[in-house]
Structure formats: C-alpha cells, structure tokens
Design an enzyme around this catalytic site. Sequence first.
Site, PDB file in Angstrom:
ATOM      1  N   SER A   1      -0.773   4.455   0.048  1.00  0.00           N
ATOM      2  CA  SER A   1      -0.491   3.283  -0.793  1.00  0.00           C
ATOM      3  C   SER A   1      -0.768   1.995  -0.013  1.00  0.00           C
ATOM      4  O   SER A   1      -0.457   1.897   1.169  1.00  0.00           O
ATOM      5  CB  SER A   1       0.980   3.284  -1.210  1.00  0.00           C
ATOM      6  OG  SER A   1       1.282   4.463  -1.904  1.00  0.00           O
TER       7      SER A   1
ATOM      8  N   SER B   1       4.023  -6.999  -4.368  1.00  0.00           N
ATOM      9  CA  SER B   1       3.913  -7.454  -5.759  1.00  0.00           C
ATOM     10  C   SER B   1       2.680  -6.816  -6.399  1.00  0.00           C
ATOM     11  O   SER B   1       1.718  -6.476  -5.718  1.00  0.00           O
ATOM     12  CB  SER B   1       3.846  -8.976  -5.834  1.00  0.00           C
ATOM     13  OG  SER B   1       2.824  -9.475  -5.000  1.00  0.00           O
ATOM     14  N   ARG B   2       2.717  -6.672  -7.695  1.00  0.00           N
ATOM     15  CA  ARG B   2       1.740  -5.818  -8.386  1.00  0.00           C
ATOM     16  C   ARG B   2       1.206  -6.455  -9.653  1.00  0.00           C
ATOM     17  O   ARG B   2       1.831  -7.340 -10.228  1.00  0.00           O
ATOM     18  CB  ARG B   2       2.428  -4.490  -8.776  1.00  0.00           C
ATOM     19  CG  ARG B   2       2.965  -3.695  -7.595  1.00  0.00           C
ATOM     20  CD  ARG B   2       1.912  -2.764  -7.075  1.00  0.00           C
ATOM     21  NE  ARG B   2       2.274  -2.114  -5.827  1.00  0.00           N
ATOM     22  CZ  ARG B   2       1.620  -1.075  -5.334  1.00  0.00           C
ATOM     23  NH1 ARG B   2       0.605  -0.565  -5.987  1.00  0.00           N
ATOM     24  NH2 ARG B   2       1.959  -0.547  -4.178  1.00  0.00           N
TER      25      ARG B   2
ATOM     26  N   TYR C   1      11.388  -0.106 -10.852  1.00  0.00           N
ATOM     27  CA  TYR C   1      10.134  -0.479 -10.205  1.00  0.00           C
ATOM     28  C   TYR C   1       9.072   0.604 -10.205  1.00  0.00           C
ATOM     29  O   TYR C   1       9.340   1.753  -9.819  1.00  0.00           O
ATOM     30  CB  TYR C   1      10.397  -0.891  -8.749  1.00  0.00           C
ATOM     31  CG  TYR C   1       9.248  -1.690  -8.200  1.00  0.00           C
ATOM     32  CD1 TYR C   1       9.197  -3.054  -8.407  1.00  0.00           C
ATOM     33  CD2 TYR C   1       8.195  -1.076  -7.551  1.00  0.00           C
ATOM     34  CE1 TYR C   1       8.132  -3.805  -7.951  1.00  0.00           C
ATOM     35  CE2 TYR C   1       7.114  -1.816  -7.094  1.00  0.00           C
ATOM     36  CZ  TYR C   1       7.094  -3.183  -7.298  1.00  0.00           C
ATOM     37  OH  TYR C   1       6.019  -3.910  -6.857  1.00  0.00           O
ATOM     38  N   GLY C   2       7.857   0.234 -10.550  1.00  0.00           N
ATOM     39  CA  GLY C   2       6.650   1.027 -10.353  1.00  0.00           C
ATOM     40  C   GLY C   2       6.858   2.526 -10.325  1.00  0.00           C
ATOM     41  O   GLY C   2       7.350   3.148 -11.272  1.00  0.00           O
TER      42      GLY C   2
ATOM     43  N   HIS D   1      -3.916  12.082  -4.535  1.00  0.00           N
ATOM     44  CA  HIS D   1      -3.710  10.629  -4.460  1.00  0.00           C
ATOM     45  C   HIS D   1      -5.050   9.976  -4.119  1.00  0.00           C
ATOM     46  O   HIS D   1      -5.259   9.513  -3.002  1.00  0.00           O
ATOM     47  CB  HIS D   1      -2.652  10.371  -3.369  1.00  0.00           C
ATOM     48  CG  HIS D   1      -2.139   8.971  -3.327  1.00  0.00           C
ATOM     49  ND1 HIS D   1      -1.604   8.404  -2.198  1.00  0.00           N
ATOM     50  CD2 HIS D   1      -2.055   8.026  -4.292  1.00  0.00           C
ATOM     51  CE1 HIS D   1      -1.213   7.168  -2.459  1.00  0.00           C
ATOM     52  NE2 HIS D   1      -1.484   6.917  -3.715  1.00  0.00           N
TER      53      HIS D   1
ATOM     54  N   LYS E   1      -7.260   1.179  -1.869  1.00  0.00           N
ATOM     55  CA  LYS E   1      -7.913   2.054  -2.862  1.00  0.00           C
ATOM     56  C   LYS E   1      -8.441   1.237  -4.032  1.00  0.00           C
ATOM     57  O   LYS E   1      -9.541   1.464  -4.509  1.00  0.00           O
ATOM     58  CB  LYS E   1      -6.937   3.132  -3.385  1.00  0.00           C
ATOM     59  CG  LYS E   1      -6.740   4.300  -2.433  1.00  0.00           C
ATOM     60  CD  LYS E   1      -6.217   5.562  -3.136  1.00  0.00           C
ATOM     61  CE  LYS E   1      -4.853   5.364  -3.774  1.00  0.00           C
ATOM     62  NZ  LYS E   1      -3.804   4.967  -2.815  1.00  0.00           N
TER      63      LYS E   1
ATOM     64  N   CYS F   1      -3.556   0.611   0.982  1.00  0.00           N
ATOM     65  CA  CYS F   1      -4.588   0.649   2.022  1.00  0.00           C
ATOM     66  C   CYS F   1      -5.972   0.364   1.446  1.00  0.00           C
ATOM     67  O   CYS F   1      -6.990   0.712   2.042  1.00  0.00           O
ATOM     68  CB  CYS F   1      -4.597   1.996   2.729  1.00  0.00           C
ATOM     69  SG  CYS F   1      -3.209   2.219   3.843  1.00  0.00           S
TER      70      CYS F   1
ATOM     71  N   ASP G   1      -6.147   5.474  -8.192  1.00  0.00           N
ATOM     72  CA  ASP G   1      -4.939   5.992  -7.541  1.00  0.00           C
ATOM     73  C   ASP G   1      -4.782   7.519  -7.598  1.00  0.00           C
ATOM     74  O   ASP G   1      -4.319   8.105  -6.639  1.00  0.00           O
ATOM     75  CB  ASP G   1      -3.703   5.338  -8.181  1.00  0.00           C
ATOM     76  CG  ASP G   1      -2.447   5.472  -7.327  1.00  0.00           C
ATOM     77  OD1 ASP G   1      -2.550   5.389  -6.091  1.00  0.00           O
ATOM     78  OD2 ASP G   1      -1.353   5.681  -7.891  1.00  0.00           O
TER      79      ASP G   1
ATOM     80  N   LYS H   1       3.549   8.516 -10.140  1.00  0.00           N
ATOM     81  CA  LYS H   1       3.759   9.336  -8.948  1.00  0.00           C
ATOM     82  C   LYS H   1       4.590  10.583  -9.260  1.00  0.00           C
ATOM     83  O   LYS H   1       4.332  11.666  -8.737  1.00  0.00           O
ATOM     84  CB  LYS H   1       4.450   8.520  -7.867  1.00  0.00           C
ATOM     85  CG  LYS H   1       3.760   7.210  -7.546  1.00  0.00           C
ATOM     86  CD  LYS H   1       2.380   7.409  -6.976  1.00  0.00           C
ATOM     87  CE  LYS H   1       1.813   6.077  -6.483  1.00  0.00           C
ATOM     88  NZ  LYS H   1       0.490   6.228  -5.916  1.00  0.00           N
TER      89      LYS H   1
ATOM     90  N   ARG I   1       8.794   1.726  -3.906  1.00  0.00           N
ATOM     91  CA  ARG I   1       9.296   3.097  -3.967  1.00  0.00           C
ATOM     92  C   ARG I   1      10.369   3.306  -2.914  1.00  0.00           C
ATOM     93  O   ARG I   1      10.469   2.567  -1.937  1.00  0.00           O
ATOM     94  CB  ARG I   1       8.156   4.090  -3.738  1.00  0.00           C
ATOM     95  CG  ARG I   1       7.248   4.284  -4.955  1.00  0.00           C
ATOM     96  CD  ARG I   1       6.190   5.341  -4.724  1.00  0.00           C
ATOM     97  NE  ARG I   1       5.208   4.904  -3.774  1.00  0.00           N
ATOM     98  CZ  ARG I   1       5.183   5.204  -2.490  1.00  0.00           C
ATOM     99  NH1 ARG I   1       6.105   6.019  -1.968  1.00  0.00           N
ATOM    100  NH2 ARG I   1       4.254   4.738  -1.692  1.00  0.00           N
TER     101      ARG I   1
ATOM    102  N   PHE J   1     -14.009  -4.235   2.645  1.00  0.00           N
ATOM    103  CA  PHE J   1     -14.212  -4.649   1.252  1.00  0.00           C
ATOM    104  C   PHE J   1     -15.611  -4.236   0.764  1.00  0.00           C
ATOM    105  O   PHE J   1     -16.002  -3.103   0.953  1.00  0.00           O
ATOM    106  CB  PHE J   1     -13.928  -6.151   1.098  1.00  0.00           C
ATOM    107  CG  PHE J   1     -12.527  -6.501   1.580  1.00  0.00           C
ATOM    108  CD1 PHE J   1     -11.415  -6.057   0.872  1.00  0.00           C
ATOM    109  CD2 PHE J   1     -12.326  -7.203   2.757  1.00  0.00           C
ATOM    110  CE1 PHE J   1     -10.128  -6.324   1.333  1.00  0.00           C
ATOM    111  CE2 PHE J   1     -11.047  -7.483   3.210  1.00  0.00           C
ATOM    112  CZ  PHE J   1      -9.951  -7.035   2.498  1.00  0.00           C
TER     113      PHE J   1
HETATM  114  O1  SAT Z   1       4.379   4.150  -6.338  1.00  0.00           O
HETATM  115  S1  SAT Z   1       3.942   2.870  -6.881  1.00  0.00           S
HETATM  116  O2  SAT Z   1       3.353   3.088  -8.173  1.00  0.00           O
HETATM  117  O3  SAT Z   1       5.095   1.961  -6.996  1.00  0.00           O
HETATM  118  C1  SAT Z   1       2.810   2.167  -5.861  1.00  0.00           C
HETATM  119  C2  SAT Z   1       2.325   2.985  -4.753  1.00  0.00           C
HETATM  120  O4  SAT Z   1       3.098   3.264  -3.837  1.00  0.00           O
HETATM  121  O5  SAT Z   1       1.141   3.372  -4.743  1.00  0.00           O
HETATM  122 MN    MN Z   2      -0.806   5.160  -4.859  1.00  0.00          MN
END
Ligand code: SAT
Ligand code: MN
Length: 581
Positions: A248, A363-364, A197-198, A226, A252, A250, A275, A206, A69, A488
Amino acid sequence: MTTLKELQTWIDQVTELTQPDDIHWCDGSEEEYRGMADLLLSNGGFVELNQETHPGCYLHRSDPSDVARVEHLTFVCTSQEEDAGPNNNWLAPDEARSRMKDLFRGCMQGRTMYVIPYCMGPIDSPLSRCGVEITDSPYVVANMKLMTRMGSAALRRIEREGTFVKGLHSIGELDPERRFIMHFPEDLEIQSFGSGYGGNALLGKKCHALRIASYQARTEGWLAEHMLIVGVESPDGEVHYVAAAFPSACGKTNLAMMIPPSNYDGWKIWTLGDDICWMRVGDDGRLWAINPEAGFFGVAPGTAEKTNPNALAMLDHDAIFTNVAVTADGQPWWEGLDDRVPATDWKGNPYDPDGGPAAHPNSRFTVHMSQCPSYSEKAEAPEGVPISAIVFGGRREQLVPLVMESVSWNHGVLMGAAMASETTAANIDTVGVVRRDPMAMKPFCGYNFADYWAHWLSFAGASGHLPKIFHVNWFRKDSDGRFMWPGFGENMRVLEWIVRRCKNDVGAVETPIGRVPHPGDVDLDGISVEPATMKALLDIDVEAWRGELDAIGEYLESYGDRTPAALRVERQRVARALNDA
Ligand code: SAT
Ligand code: MN
C-alpha cells in the site's frame, strides 16, 4: 427484500441484533447515490467542494483517530490457529463471534441499516464473486457505489447463485478501543466494527477481495492478489498485460495510469486496475486476470501533474475526497499537488504550516474507474485479460536492483515471498521500517503464508504458459539520500524491457540472484540518469546479498514445517550461486 432465504434470514438476525430504525436495500442507482450525497451534506458527513472547478466532488473528514487500516486489530478466525498462520492475528471463531456480538448489540439504534449487494468483478464474469455488506454508514454506501458493481444486478446474481460473502459493518462509536476487523474465511464472513475508514469499512475491498478471496482462491485453484493490472501497448499495436504487486502507498496507482515519456512515441499504458487482481489459468494455459473493483481508492498526497496527470484529470469531477486539505475557494488540496497554500487542513482547522501536513499522509480519493483517461474497456471483459508478466516490488533504499527477472516460476515465487518494503502511512503504525511483505500480501493474505507459497508453487505444474516473473525497485537512494531513479512515467523504460523480455527480443545479464538488463538496454534518452548511476542501479552487491539470503532463510523458517520444500530448495540454489560468485 429478497427471495434468497439464506440472505433474508441473515438480514433478520442482524436486524434483531443491531436494532436499526430503518432498513434500506441499495439498488445502486444514480438517484440513490445523489440521495446519499445529500444526506451526508446535511449531516456533516460530506463538505461540498467548489462545484465550479470540481462538480460532483465532496470532502469527507474522518474521525482523527480513524485514518488508516488497523492491522493490529485485524483478525483471521479459522478453526485451527495454524491455518491463519504467523502472518495473521488469530482468534477462535466462537470467541471472535461472541466479542463482536457484544459490540454490535443495539449499535444501529437511531440509525438506518443499509443492505448493499455487490459484485466484485464484471457482473457477467465467471471469475467474479458477490457479497452483501450491511452497514450503518452512508459514506460507505457512497464509496461502495464507486468501488464495486453495487445494487440490483448484483442482487439478481446472488439470488441466482445462492452464495455470497456476508459482511457486517458498523461505525459503532468510532472508538479505537472498540474496533475490530474480523474475518471468518471458512464461513465466507466478515465483521467490522468501530471504523469508517477505507479498507476497514468498504468490505468489498481488502476484506473480501483479498482476505476472504485469497482463502477461497486456494480451495478453488485461482489467485487473489494485491496487484494493479495494466496493458502495455507498443508501437506495433500489440498489448501485453502486466500485473504488479506493491505494498500500500508504494505507487501502484501512479504506475497503473502512467503516461510514457515523450520519446516513447506509439507506446501507451492502458489502465485496468490499481489495487487488486484475480487470476485463473485459462483453457490456453495462460493466466487470465480481472480487476474485481470498479473504482480507485487512491492515496492523494504526491498526486500531481508531473507524477500522475491521468489521476488529476479524473479527479476534477464526481469524486469523494477523504482527509485532504481545502483551498480558500473550496478546492481539494494535498502536499505535492502544487504550490498553492491551503486554507483548511484535513481536520477542518485553519491551516498552520507549523502544525504538520495539511492533508493527512493517508488521505484518499474515491473515483469510478471509467473516469480515468487511460481506462481500458477490457476491464469489463468477462474473460479478463491474459497476463504476460507478473512484477513484484517494494520500497528499498538499498540493495535491491532497479529490475531483475526470475529464471523460473519457482524462483519468481521466491522473489515474491522474499519481498520486503519500508512501511507507509496506509497502516496505523510506524512508517519507514523495512519489513517482509511477501507478494505485498502481508496485511491481506487470509491464511498461512506457508500454504499460500505452496499454492503459488502449485501453478508451476499446472501450465507451461505462465507469465514471466520480475522484481523492481523504484526507490533506491544514493549515499546523499537522493533517489537514483526518476520513477513515475519514466518507469515506462523498465516496463519496456520487461515486455521485450516477454517477447524474447532483448537479452539479459545472468547474475546469481536473477537476470538484469544490459545497461544499454534500458532506454535513457531524455532523462538525466548517468551511465554510472544506471550501472549502480543494476549492480548486485554479492556480499550484501549473501546476508539478505540468510535473512530470507530465517524468515522462511519462521513458518516452520509448513514452509514448502521447493521454496527452501530455491533459496539454497540462489545462496549457492552467491557463494560461488
Ligand atoms: O486498505 S485501504 O483501502 O484503506 C488502502 C490500502 O491500504 O491500500
Ligand atoms: Mn492496496
């Protein structure tokens, strides 16, 4: 084609502006998804991964300048600047529209324009909201299919309701100098240019489900947050639903699908979302939540058999990987997965161990929620699930205890508003600096944070059956820089305490900043956390906290007159308690 005039008129205007060669209305079918994958395989947008080990899995390598982002290029364009607040970049709507018009002009020449009707939330839920994304990226279409309820059913709902969020997206030339993510919350509109991207490009996520929805939620009296959503089932079969907000990257996703430790016989974590969470007060006065998304767009690095076995299990078929590395036999790979050595890095070059990480740190993977072994069918329930606890958390090496409970709703709102966390690779900027990230919404709140806190506070009067609010920190380090808490799956031990607090079946220690567990009440059976470490994890350093309360005060005051008085009062109460301690 559509029978809804407003939608058709908008499509016609965008067509005229962007000049696509073709228009494709997405129906959301499997066949369409396969067609999109084939197209991407033929034009280089997808690389086929090993179809024996990973059937239906593909790799997308984004432009190397387009990997996260871009908060500095993300704007909230309300007619009054103060309505966007110090927490957002702002442009006057007319100016933003005219800038974007210049960028979009003719940008789809030689391309197909895809029209994606989508529904955020179960298709028949009154809590759900719809949108239409126009994009020239087949990668976006494929991702939206996994991440949202996309296609004909959503279009029917849109035509019935006559209202929807308009999202216009083009990858443009993927030029960082010509990249903007603009939000017009007053008009329920998003315009995104120059990134594939994302969160910049999958506009349901978002842009819609957080920035636009948070604005809409305020006017309509609900919350768009969030947060992950999990069901915590105890051995007696009872399920308590918990919503938890972390910035983001961390953890989730790991928390959302955690497997309890082996001594937690009869306990189970059910996954409803990782998310985003939309919540509304139900007739019974409780907060009812839905996950507006249908899939996960999770961080790959660090995902492993030890940290998140459920994620690994859902990632061996029908998933899209973005910017991961690849092994010699075509399997996706990232740092932390295992000790194999990849052959190719995220840019597609032969892997060089001295040339930085093989997979991009942001990376996702994209995968449909139903592939998760701990998926709960309640994620489809139109009424949502009742939330027993809200948990806030940041990444803090120092100061913040493992877990604390607020003494009231307003105190919990202060805990959320005062959240801070070390920055991560999810945004293009410096990583590892502590910044205030209220409710983990700093990048995502579509209006002035001061008004947002006032909105949160307003629920205190709306119901007497609200969830309890907690704060956690899995990331404390000792003086040698080592994590003090294993994290974890072991976080179950903290979740257990939280759930038992909700059921009123365990006590707590009152401290000036909130309630913490009696050290013996967090089960340490089977982990090597020394009692002294546990004590340190729950310790409140009064002197350091006085400094933190000052910093929180300064932060709240930076929102000026709009900062709600009740939040100031609550901060003063805690500051006084610290001074008396
Ligand atoms: O915003 S994204 O979907 O690219 C990922 C994130 O920041 O949680
Ligand atoms: Mn997020």
